[in-house]
Design a protein around this motif. Structure first.
Motif, short mmCIF file in Angstrom:
data_model
loop_
_atom_site.label_atom_id
_atom_site.label_comp_id
_atom_site.label_asym_id
_atom_site.label_seq_id
_atom_site.Cartn_x
_atom_site.Cartn_y
_atom_site.Cartn_z
N MET A 35 8.66 -0.22 -6.17
CA MET A 35 7.25 -0.20 -6.52
C MET A 35 6.88 -1.40 -7.39
N ILE A 36 5.82 -2.06 -7.00
CA ILE A 36 5.24 -3.17 -7.76
C ILE A 36 3.86 -2.68 -8.18
N GLY A 37 3.77 -2.12 -9.37
CA GLY A 37 2.55 -1.42 -9.73
C GLY A 37 2.45 -0.14 -8.91
N SER A 38 1.36 -0.01 -8.17
CA SER A 38 1.14 1.19 -7.37
C SER A 38 1.50 1.00 -5.90
N ARG A 39 2.05 -0.17 -5.55
CA ARG A 39 2.33 -0.48 -4.15
C ARG A 39 3.80 -0.85 -3.97
N PRO A 40 4.37 -0.55 -2.80
CA PRO A 40 5.74 -0.99 -2.54
C PRO A 40 5.78 -2.47 -2.21
N PHE A 41 6.93 -3.10 -2.45
CA PHE A 41 7.07 -4.52 -2.15
C PHE A 41 6.76 -4.81 -0.69
N MET A 42 7.05 -3.86 0.20
CA MET A 42 6.78 -4.06 1.62
C MET A 42 5.32 -4.43 1.88
N ASP A 43 4.40 -3.84 1.12
CA ASP A 43 2.99 -4.18 1.29
C ASP A 43 2.75 -5.66 1.03
N PHE A 44 3.42 -6.21 0.03
CA PHE A 44 3.26 -7.62 -0.30
C PHE A 44 3.85 -8.52 0.78
N VAL A 45 4.91 -8.04 1.44
CA VAL A 45 5.49 -8.78 2.56
C VAL A 45 4.51 -8.81 3.73
N LEU A 46 3.89 -7.67 4.01
CA LEU A 46 2.99 -7.56 5.16
C LEU A 46 1.65 -8.26 4.93
N ASP A 47 1.15 -8.26 3.70
CA ASP A 47 -0.20 -8.75 3.41
C ASP A 47 -0.50 -10.13 3.99
N PRO A 48 0.34 -11.15 3.76
CA PRO A 48 0.00 -12.49 4.28
C PRO A 48 -0.09 -12.53 5.80
N PHE A 49 0.73 -11.74 6.47
CA PHE A 49 0.67 -11.70 7.94
C PHE A 49 -0.61 -11.01 8.41
N VAL A 50 -0.99 -9.93 7.73
CA VAL A 50 -2.22 -9.22 8.09
C VAL A 50 -3.42 -10.14 7.91
N ARG A 51 -3.47 -10.87 6.79
CA ARG A 51 -4.59 -11.78 6.52
C ARG A 51 -4.70 -12.88 7.58
N GLN A 52 -3.56 -13.22 8.17
CA GLN A 52 -3.56 -14.32 9.14
C GLN A 52 -3.59 -13.85 10.59
N GLY A 53 -3.88 -12.57 10.79
CA GLY A 53 -4.18 -12.11 12.14
C GLY A 53 -3.13 -11.30 12.85
N ILE A 54 -1.98 -11.02 12.22
CA ILE A 54 -0.98 -10.17 12.86
C ILE A 54 -1.50 -8.74 12.92
N THR A 55 -1.33 -8.10 14.06
CA THR A 55 -1.91 -6.77 14.26
C THR A 55 -0.85 -5.67 14.46
N ARG A 56 0.43 -6.05 14.58
CA ARG A 56 1.46 -5.06 14.87
C ARG A 56 2.78 -5.49 14.25
N ALA A 57 3.46 -4.57 13.59
CA ALA A 57 4.74 -4.87 12.96
C ALA A 57 5.75 -3.79 13.30
N VAL A 58 6.98 -4.21 13.56
CA VAL A 58 8.10 -3.31 13.79
C VAL A 58 8.99 -3.38 12.56
N LEU A 59 9.14 -2.26 11.85
CA LEU A 59 10.00 -2.22 10.68
C LEU A 59 11.39 -1.81 11.11
N CYS A 60 12.35 -2.72 10.95
CA CYS A 60 13.75 -2.47 11.34
C CYS A 60 14.45 -1.82 10.16
N THR A 61 14.51 -0.52 10.15
CA THR A 61 15.01 0.23 9.00
C THR A 61 16.42 0.75 9.25
N GLY A 62 17.07 1.16 8.17
CA GLY A 62 18.41 1.73 8.27
C GLY A 62 18.63 2.65 7.09
N TYR A 63 19.16 2.12 6.00
CA TYR A 63 19.44 2.89 4.79
C TYR A 63 18.16 3.56 4.28
#
Length: 254
Positions: A35-63
């Motif tokens: 958590m970075i404040g009230s948001r997970p770091f993942m949101d900060f990773v996604l934000d620049p891509f969303v702002r630049q027009g990416i519309t779909r993301a696949v999260l490759c998760t495991g642990y």
């Protein structure tokens, strides 16, 4: 400038690692959900891509991958999210092969889930297309870091070698953890076994044309307790500045 919605590639975010270096401060969740404040770091990773027009993301998760699904079920994202959860660790390249059934289009973007570099995405994609590259890596100028991959390029910015993590290296470029890959390259990743993107896969692609794209944007990562704390402080300071500006109408904020 944004990527056109009609040509927006899929984004794969690599977030299946166990985060062993963070265990002293983060024992109950995966690194990208720190958590970075009230948001997970993942949101900060996604934000620049969303702002630049990416519309779909696949999260490759495991642990603890189920936590990503639970979080975004309760906190919907602005873009479509798909979850490709590994049942056994496959490494970063293995995770991409595992997620390949969800990739649409002839090329895609991959990004590390525990680092952030706000690159110029349309320019990165244009460079990849113009060079007819097999893969293109976002790079930053080398600094004091000793635990990131060093990259050497020729005069045409074609990558000639990967030197791994060399503490003494100060000249050249570091891998910023953002990539563009042709989908056809996935066929060279062995199935159902651990395979590293940096150590195993990328070196085999060099003869097919792997290029660098140099960015001046800062690179942040949360791979250690110190860097996680530093990023939390940076975001906290920025939030305080915005709140101060909002409460003082006479203030001028650039």
């Amino acid at each position: 400038m944004k990527v056109s919605p009609s040509t927006s590639p899929d984004l794969l975010v690599l977030c299946g690692g166990q985060g062993t270096r963070l265990r002293s401060v983060l024992i109950d969740r995966p690194k990208p959900l720190a958590m970075i404040g009230s948001r997970p770091f993942m949101d900060f990773v996604l934000d620049p891509f969303v702002r630049q027009g990416i519309t779909r993301a696949v999260l490759c998760t495991g642990y603890l991958g189920h936590q990503f699904e639970a979080w975004y079920a309760e906190h919907p994202c602005e873009i479509e999210l798909v979850f490709a959860r590994e049942t056994t660790p496959l490494g970063t390249a293995g995770a991409i092969r595992h997620a390949s059934m969800w990739i649409r289009g002839d090329f895609f973007i991959a990004a590390n889930g525990d680092s952030l570099c706000e690159i110029d995405l349309p320019s990165l994609l244009a460079a990849h297309a113009e060079r007819q590259a097999c893969a293109t890596l976002a790079l930053i100028h080398a600094d004091h870091r000793s635990d990131v991959g060093f990259v050497a390029m020729d005069a045409r910015q074609r990558i000639t070698r990967f030197s791994g993590k060399i503490p003494a290296q100060r000249a050249g470029y570091y891998n910023a953890g953002i990539y563009v890959f042709n989908r056809s390259a996935i066929a060279s990743i062995p199935a159902s076994q651990p395979y590293s993107l940096e150590a195993d896969w990328l070196p085999t692609l060099l003869p097919l044309g792997v290029y660098g794209f140099v960015s001046q944007a800062p690179l942040y990562d949360i791979g250690t307790p110190e860097r996680l704390s530093e990023f939390q402080s940076i975001v906290g300071s920025a939030d305080s500045l915005r709140e101060g500006c909002a409460s003082n109408r006479s203030a001028s904020c650039g």
